[in-house]
Scaffold this motif. Structure first.
Motif, PDB file in Angstrom:
ATOM      1  N   LYS A  58       0.831  -1.203   0.000  1.00 54.99           N
ATOM      2  CA  LYS A  58       0.000   0.000   0.000  1.00 54.99           C
ATOM      3  C   LYS A  58       0.865   1.253   0.000  1.00 54.99           C
ATOM      4  CE  LYS A  58      -4.341  -1.557   1.913  1.00 54.99           C
ATOM      5  NZ  LYS A  58      -5.299  -1.441   3.008  1.00 54.99           N
ATOM      6  N   ASN A  59       2.115   1.127   0.416  1.00 54.91           N
ATOM      7  CA  ASN A  59       3.029   2.256   0.421  1.00 54.91           C
ATOM      8  C   ASN A  59       3.454   2.524  -1.033  1.00 54.91           C
ATOM      9  OD1 ASN A  59       5.381   3.831   0.410  1.00 54.91           O
ATOM     10  ND2 ASN A  59       5.991   3.114   2.428  1.00 54.91           N
ATOM     11  N   PRO A  60       3.145   3.720  -1.568  1.00 54.60           N
ATOM     12  CA  PRO A  60       3.457   4.000  -2.984  1.00 54.60           C
ATOM     13  C   PRO A  60       4.937   3.864  -3.332  1.00 54.60           C
ATOM     14  CG  PRO A  60       2.086   5.727  -2.049  1.00 54.60           C
ATOM     15  CD  PRO A  60       2.468   4.824  -0.932  1.00 54.60           C
ATOM     16  N   GLU A  61       5.814   4.292  -2.450  1.00 53.77           N
ATOM     17  CA  GLU A  61       7.251   4.184  -2.724  1.00 53.77           C
ATOM     18  C   GLU A  61       7.691   2.726  -2.802  1.00 53.77           C
ATOM     19  OE1 GLU A  61       9.947   6.204  -3.463  1.00 53.77           O
ATOM     20  OE2 GLU A  61       8.279   7.539  -3.939  1.00 53.77           O
ATOM     21  N   THR A  62       7.209   1.913  -1.888  1.00 57.01           N
ATOM     22  CA  THR A  62       7.560   0.496  -1.871  1.00 57.01           C
ATOM     23  C   THR A  62       7.032  -0.194  -3.117  1.00 57.01           C
ATOM     24  OG1 THR A  62       7.444   0.510   0.532  1.00 57.01           O
ATOM     25  CG2 THR A  62       7.430  -1.636  -0.527  1.00 57.01           C
ATOM     26  N   ARG A  63       5.808   0.129  -3.484  1.00 62.07           N
ATOM     27  CA  ARG A  63       5.205  -0.472  -4.673  1.00 62.07           C
ATOM     28  C   ARG A  63       6.005  -0.093  -5.915  1.00 62.07           C
ATOM     29  NH1 ARG A  63      -1.053  -0.104  -5.925  1.00 62.07           N
ATOM     30  NH2 ARG A  63      -0.965  -1.237  -3.991  1.00 62.07           N
ATOM     31  N   LYS A  64       6.390   1.174  -6.025  1.00 65.16           N
ATOM     32  CA  LYS A  64       7.154   1.641  -7.182  1.00 65.16           C
ATOM     33  C   LYS A  64       8.486   0.905  -7.281  1.00 65.16           C
ATOM     34  CE  LYS A  64       8.401   6.024  -9.319  1.00 65.16           C
ATOM     35  NZ  LYS A  64       8.396   7.476  -9.168  1.00 65.16           N
ATOM     36  N   LYS A  65       9.162   0.723  -6.143  1.00 65.70           N
ATOM     37  CA  LYS A  65      10.435   0.002  -6.132  1.00 65.70           C
ATOM     38  C   LYS A  65      10.241  -1.451  -6.542  1.00 65.70           C
ATOM     39  CE  LYS A  65      12.751   2.777  -2.621  1.00 65.70           C
ATOM     40  NZ  LYS A  65      13.239   2.799  -1.243  1.00 65.70           N
ATOM     41  N   ALA A  66       9.178  -2.078  -6.036  1.00 63.84           N
ATOM     42  CA  ALA A  66       8.920  -3.485  -6.352  1.00 63.84           C
ATOM     43  C   ALA A  66       8.652  -3.664  -7.844  1.00 63.84           C
ATOM     44  CB  ALA A  66       7.742  -4.001  -5.534  1.00 63.84           C
ATOM     45  N   VAL A  67       7.851  -2.777  -8.407  1.00 61.58           N
ATOM     46  CA  VAL A  67       7.534  -2.863  -9.838  1.00 61.58           C
ATOM     47  C   VAL A  67       8.799  -2.647 -10.656  1.00 61.58           C
ATOM     48  CG1 VAL A  67       6.330  -1.694 -11.729  1.00 61.58           C
ATOM     49  CG2 VAL A  67       5.112  -2.232  -9.627  1.00 61.58           C
ATOM     50  N   ASN A  68       9.600  -1.653 -10.286  1.00 59.51           N
ATOM     51  CA  ASN A  68      10.822  -1.355 -11.027  1.00 59.51           C
ATOM     52  C   ASN A  68      11.820  -2.511 -10.950  1.00 59.51           C
ATOM     53  OD1 ASN A  68      12.276   0.505 -12.656  1.00 59.51           O
ATOM     54  ND2 ASN A  68      13.619   0.866 -10.924  1.00 59.51           N
ATOM     55  N   ASN A  69      11.888  -3.187  -9.804  1.00 58.64           N
ATOM     56  CA  ASN A  69      12.806  -4.319  -9.654  1.00 58.64           C
ATOM     57  C   ASN A  69      12.389  -5.514 -10.509  1.00 58.64           C
ATOM     58  OD1 ASN A  69      14.472  -2.969  -7.902  1.00 58.64           O
ATOM     59  ND2 ASN A  69      13.496  -3.772  -6.072  1.00 58.64           N
ATOM     60  N   ARG A  70      11.093  -5.676 -10.735  1.00 59.66           N
ATOM     61  CA  ARG A  70      10.611  -6.805 -11.540  1.00 59.66           C
ATOM     62  C   ARG A  70      10.646  -6.505 -13.032  1.00 59.66           C
ATOM     63  NH1 ARG A  70       6.382  -7.002  -7.716  1.00 59.66           N
ATOM     64  NH2 ARG A  70       5.030  -6.066  -9.253  1.00 59.66           N
ATOM     65  N   ALA A  71      10.642  -5.232 -13.399  1.00 60.94           N
ATOM     66  CA  ALA A  71      10.607  -4.846 -14.813  1.00 60.94           C
ATOM     67  C   ALA A  71      11.896  -5.276 -15.510  1.00 60.94           C
ATOM     68  CB  ALA A  71      10.411  -3.342 -14.932  1.00 60.94           C
ATOM     69  N   LYS A  72      11.765  -5.556 -16.786  1.00 61.01           N
ATOM     70  CA  LYS A  72      12.913  -6.023 -17.576  1.00 61.01           C
ATOM     71  C   LYS A  72      13.245  -5.009 -18.663  1.00 61.01           C
ATOM     72  CE  LYS A  72      12.125 -10.868 -16.838  1.00 61.01           C
ATOM     73  NZ  LYS A  72      10.906 -11.599 -16.807  1.00 61.01           N
ATOM     74  N   ASP A  73      14.448  -5.115 -19.186  1.00 63.41           N
ATOM     75  CA  ASP A  73      14.886  -4.268 -20.288  1.00 63.41           C
ATOM     76  C   ASP A  73      14.560  -4.963 -21.608  1.00 63.41           C
ATOM     77  OD1 ASP A  73      17.786  -3.572 -18.363  1.00 63.41           O
ATOM     78  OD2 ASP A  73      16.048  -2.285 -18.624  1.00 63.41           O
ATOM     79  N   HIS A  74      14.166  -4.163 -22.598  1.00 65.06           N
ATOM     80  CA  HIS A  74      13.832  -4.688 -23.917  1.00 65.06           C
ATOM     81  C   HIS A  74      14.377  -3.751 -24.982  1.00 65.06           C
ATOM     82  CE1 HIS A  74      10.959  -7.669 -22.387  1.00 65.06           C
ATOM     83  NE2 HIS A  74      10.596  -6.741 -21.523  1.00 65.06           N
TER      84      HIS A  74
END
Length: 86
Positions: A16-32
């Motif tokens: 629910k913490n926006p900063e934590t969510r943003k970090k989690a999404v960015n860590n899972r994202a891949k480069d293309h």
């Protein structure tokens, strides 16, 4: 893991913490790397976000990235040419 109520509750609270969510999404994202319709190389991080911002279907672009589909709206997968051994 998520069947334990205390773990699930903690996970929900953290996400629910926006900063934590943003970090989690960015860590899972891949480069293309793709070739845009004009033939220019475009390197991206986070395919879903890129697709939302550019009116592209994330599922189809994922298929292009994995080589299961040749193109989507003239966007093509970029693959460097392999080096041929003599």
């Amino acid at each position: 893991y998520h069947n334990r109520p205390e773990v699930k509750e903690k996970f929900i609270r953290i996400m629910k913490n926006p900063e934590t969510r943003k970090k989690a999404v960015n860590n899972r994202a891949k480069d293309h790397a793709f070739l845009n319709p004009q033939g220019k190389l475009v390197q991206i991080h986070n395919l879903a976000k890129f697709c939302r911002e550019n009116n592209l279907n994330a599922g189809h672009m994922g298929d292009v990235a994995r080589g299961k589909r040749k193109s989507h709206k003239d966007w093509k997968r970029y693959t460097a040419l392999p080096i041929k051994l003599l």
